[in-house]
Design a protein around this motif. Structure first.
Motif, PDB file in Angstrom:
ATOM      1  N   HIS A 201       0.837  -1.209   0.000  1.00  0.00           N
ATOM      2  CA  HIS A 201       0.000   0.000   0.000  1.00  0.00           C
ATOM      3  C   HIS A 201       0.867   1.252   0.000  1.00  0.00           C
ATOM      4  N   LEU A 202       1.921   1.273   0.812  1.00  0.00           N
ATOM      5  CA  LEU A 202       2.757   2.460   0.947  1.00  0.00           C
ATOM      6  C   LEU A 202       3.486   2.803  -0.349  1.00  0.00           C
ATOM      7  N   LYS A 203       3.790   1.793  -1.161  1.00  0.00           N
ATOM      8  CA  LYS A 203       4.525   2.041  -2.407  1.00  0.00           C
ATOM      9  C   LYS A 203       3.788   3.023  -3.319  1.00  0.00           C
ATOM     10  N   LYS A 204       2.487   3.088  -3.201  1.00  0.00           N
ATOM     11  CA  LYS A 204       1.702   3.980  -4.059  1.00  0.00           C
ATOM     12  C   LYS A 204       1.895   5.448  -3.693  1.00  0.00           C
ATOM     13  N   PHE A 205       2.408   5.718  -2.500  1.00  0.00           N
ATOM     14  CA  PHE A 205       2.444   7.097  -2.001  1.00  0.00           C
ATOM     15  C   PHE A 205       3.855   7.620  -1.734  1.00  0.00           C
ATOM     16  N   ALA A 206       4.850   6.766  -1.810  1.00  0.00           N
ATOM     17  CA  ALA A 206       6.217   7.193  -1.495  1.00  0.00           C
ATOM     18  C   ALA A 206       6.713   8.231  -2.490  1.00  0.00           C
ATOM     19  N   PRO A 207       7.162   9.402  -2.026  1.00  0.00           N
ATOM     20  CA  PRO A 207       7.697  10.410  -2.949  1.00  0.00           C
ATOM     21  C   PRO A 207       8.990   9.922  -3.598  1.00  0.00           C
ATOM     22  N   GLU A 208       9.310  10.517  -4.733  1.00  0.00           N
ATOM     23  CA  GLU A 208      10.567  10.200  -5.410  1.00  0.00           C
ATOM     24  C   GLU A 208      11.718  10.865  -4.659  1.00  0.00           C
ATOM     25  N   VAL A 209      12.784  10.119  -4.446  1.00  0.00           N
ATOM     26  CA  VAL A 209      13.965  10.670  -3.774  1.00  0.00           C
ATOM     27  C   VAL A 209      14.869  11.312  -4.817  1.00  0.00           C
ATOM     28  N   ASP A 210      15.133  12.601  -4.672  1.00  0.00           N
ATOM     29  CA  ASP A 210      15.985  13.330  -5.606  1.00  0.00           C
ATOM     30  C   ASP A 210      17.103  14.027  -4.843  1.00  0.00           C
ATOM     31  N   GLU A 211      17.865  14.864  -5.539  1.00  0.00           N
ATOM     32  CA  GLU A 211      19.005  15.529  -4.903  1.00  0.00           C
ATOM     33  C   GLU A 211      18.576  16.548  -3.853  1.00  0.00           C
ATOM     34  N   GLY A 212      17.301  16.946  -3.884  1.00  0.00           N
ATOM     35  CA  GLY A 212      16.815  17.859  -2.864  1.00  0.00           C
ATOM     36  C   GLY A 212      16.898  17.255  -1.475  1.00  0.00           C
ATOM     37  N   TYR A 213      16.872  15.922  -1.384  1.00  0.00           N
ATOM     38  CA  TYR A 213      17.029  15.239  -0.111  1.00  0.00           C
ATOM     39  C   TYR A 213      18.490  15.220   0.322  1.00  0.00           C
ATOM     40  N   THR A 214      19.351  14.759  -0.572  1.00  0.00           N
ATOM     41  CA  THR A 214      20.740  14.489  -0.204  1.00  0.00           C
ATOM     42  C   THR A 214      21.682  15.662  -0.412  1.00  0.00           C
ATOM     43  N   GLN A 215      21.350  16.552  -1.354  1.00  0.00           N
ATOM     44  CA  GLN A 215      22.221  17.688  -1.642  1.00  0.00           C
ATOM     45  C   GLN A 215      21.403  18.974  -1.753  1.00  0.00           C
ATOM     46  N   PRO A 216      20.758  19.389  -0.674  1.00  0.00           N
ATOM     47  CA  PRO A 216      19.926  20.597  -0.740  1.00  0.00           C
ATOM     48  C   PRO A 216      20.773  21.846  -0.941  1.00  0.00           C
TER      49      PRO A 216
END
Length: 395
Positions: A201-216
């Protein structure tokens, strides 16, 4: 909860000073993004929180309706936690998110300043989106995120075991306080296990992880991703109660991503009305509110959408301004929670009813029959001219 105060001059349209419909009103520039949603909006001016000692911030008192201030522990649960108790059960009863400068969010990824589940029992806000993503969606991720999630999970399990064993040898008073520390790890580890049972169920809602997470580049990159995670938690049904602290209940906060160089305490010493810096900050807040509403409107629920059954409360943790006595505490409500609240209007109150009355109204709309919230009769005799919910707010 935006820090540094919420000046009524930034939200009250001209021509409706004595209250009335917003239909023909033009919203002020700071909240102009809400113009298409005026029929869902209720602006309230004239509540007070003098008894919370707000000044720089009322801290826990802003959502608790009692004396707060820096270093003062919560004396009772806050309204958001009380709501989580009466809402239908979810995997995570209550999620708190705190937005701040990038340095503060990295240095202190969790702080507790605004929400509490009881006297002396603060609830921590999550400020590092990477940590929050791992907590909510690490179990369904792959690669580095999954590896970090499993490593962190093993560490937290071990800390819980060691902490529980260590606490058994402490004196009674210390053991009780230490027990709350252990309980926090139990909650985290238990949540991780519960989330693992609904991974598909959670897979439908997980946001995409991009550089904004790791390299803001700016703190607003993390603010935006924290909002995405909060929205995902609501849409997935992981939680029904979300608290967002912009400035994390303190006098800090930064918005360099908006082109605002000044940050922290200095922002509170500026007038907000017609100030280009505060216009930008408030516009950013309202864009977040719009995104939240649009996302909830995209989720079918009953005969309507999730937004139809939602109430969003926007205000500040220190009333109208920094160094305030709390005599005026402006609030914006968005949504009517399945018809329970009036919308599309501005209400001017006389300053004689406290924010506690609004919280009692929200509880009443949630099915809890209560005349007062966190206010004794003795306190009410001094700070409340009435009792029960605000009739001006409920439909």
């Amino acid at each position: 909860m935006q820090n540094q105060g919420f000046d009524p001059g930034t939200c009250i349209p001209t021509g409706v000073a004595n209250g009335g419909s917003l239909a023909s009103a033009i919203l002020p520039e700071p909240i102009k993004a809400l113009e298409p949603f005026k029929e869902k909006l209720h602006i309230i001016n004239g509540l007070h929180g003098r008894h919370t000692s707000p000044s720089h911030s009322a801290f826990f008192g802003a959502l608790g309706g009692y004396r707060g201030s820096d270093g003062v522990p919560p004396s009772a649960s806050t309204i958001d936690y009380e709501l989580s108790k009466v809402m239908p059960e979810t995997l995570l009863p209550h999620l708190c998110i705190g937005m701040d400068s990038i340095e503060n969010m990295r240095g202190k990824p969790t702080v507790a300043n605004l929400s509490a589940r009881g006297a002396g029992k603060p609830i921590f806000m999550h400020s590092n989106p990477n940590h929050l993503y791992q907590m909510l969606f690490g179990g369904i991720s792959t690669g580095d995120i999954r590896d970090q999630h499993e490593a962190r999970s093993g560490m937290l399990d071990r800390i819980e075991q060691l902490s529980a064993a260590k606490g058994m040898s402490l004196p009674t008073t210390e053991a009780q306080r230490y027990g709350e520390f252990v309980e926090g790890f139990e909650d985290i580890n238990g949540l991780r296990e519960r989330l693992g049972t609904v991974s598909d169920h959670l897979k439908k809602f997980a946001p995409e992880v991009d550089e904004g997470y790791t390299q803001p580049e700016f703190e607003t990159d993390w603010h935006d991703r924290l909002l995405d995670l909060g929205i995902a938690a609501l849409k997935s049904g992981t939680t029904s109660v979300l608290t967002i602290g912009s400035g994390r209940g303190e006098i800090f906060g930064a918005w360099k991503g908006l082109g605002v160089d000044k940050q922290g305490h200095n922002l509170g010493h500026m007038p907000q009305k017609d100030n280009p810096i505060w216009v930008k900050i408030r516009q950013y807040n309202c864009q977040m509110l719009v995104k939240l509403m649009e996302e909830l409107e995209s989720v079918p629920e009953g005969s309507g959408t999730m937004m139809d059954n939602t109430l969003i409360v926007y205000t500040s943790n220190n009333a109208d301004k920094q160094h305030t006595n709390g005599a005026n505490w402006p609030v914006m409500l968005l949504g009517n929670c399945n018809g329970a609240f009036r919308t599309g209007c501005f209400t001017q109150l006389d300053g004689k009813r406290p924010i506690n009355a609004l919280y009692a109204s929200i509880l009443q709309a949630s099915g809890v029959n209560v005349d007062r919230f966190n206010m004794s009769e003795k306190m009410a005799a001094k700070y409340d001219s009435g009792s029960g919910p605000l009739r001006e707010v409920l439909a």
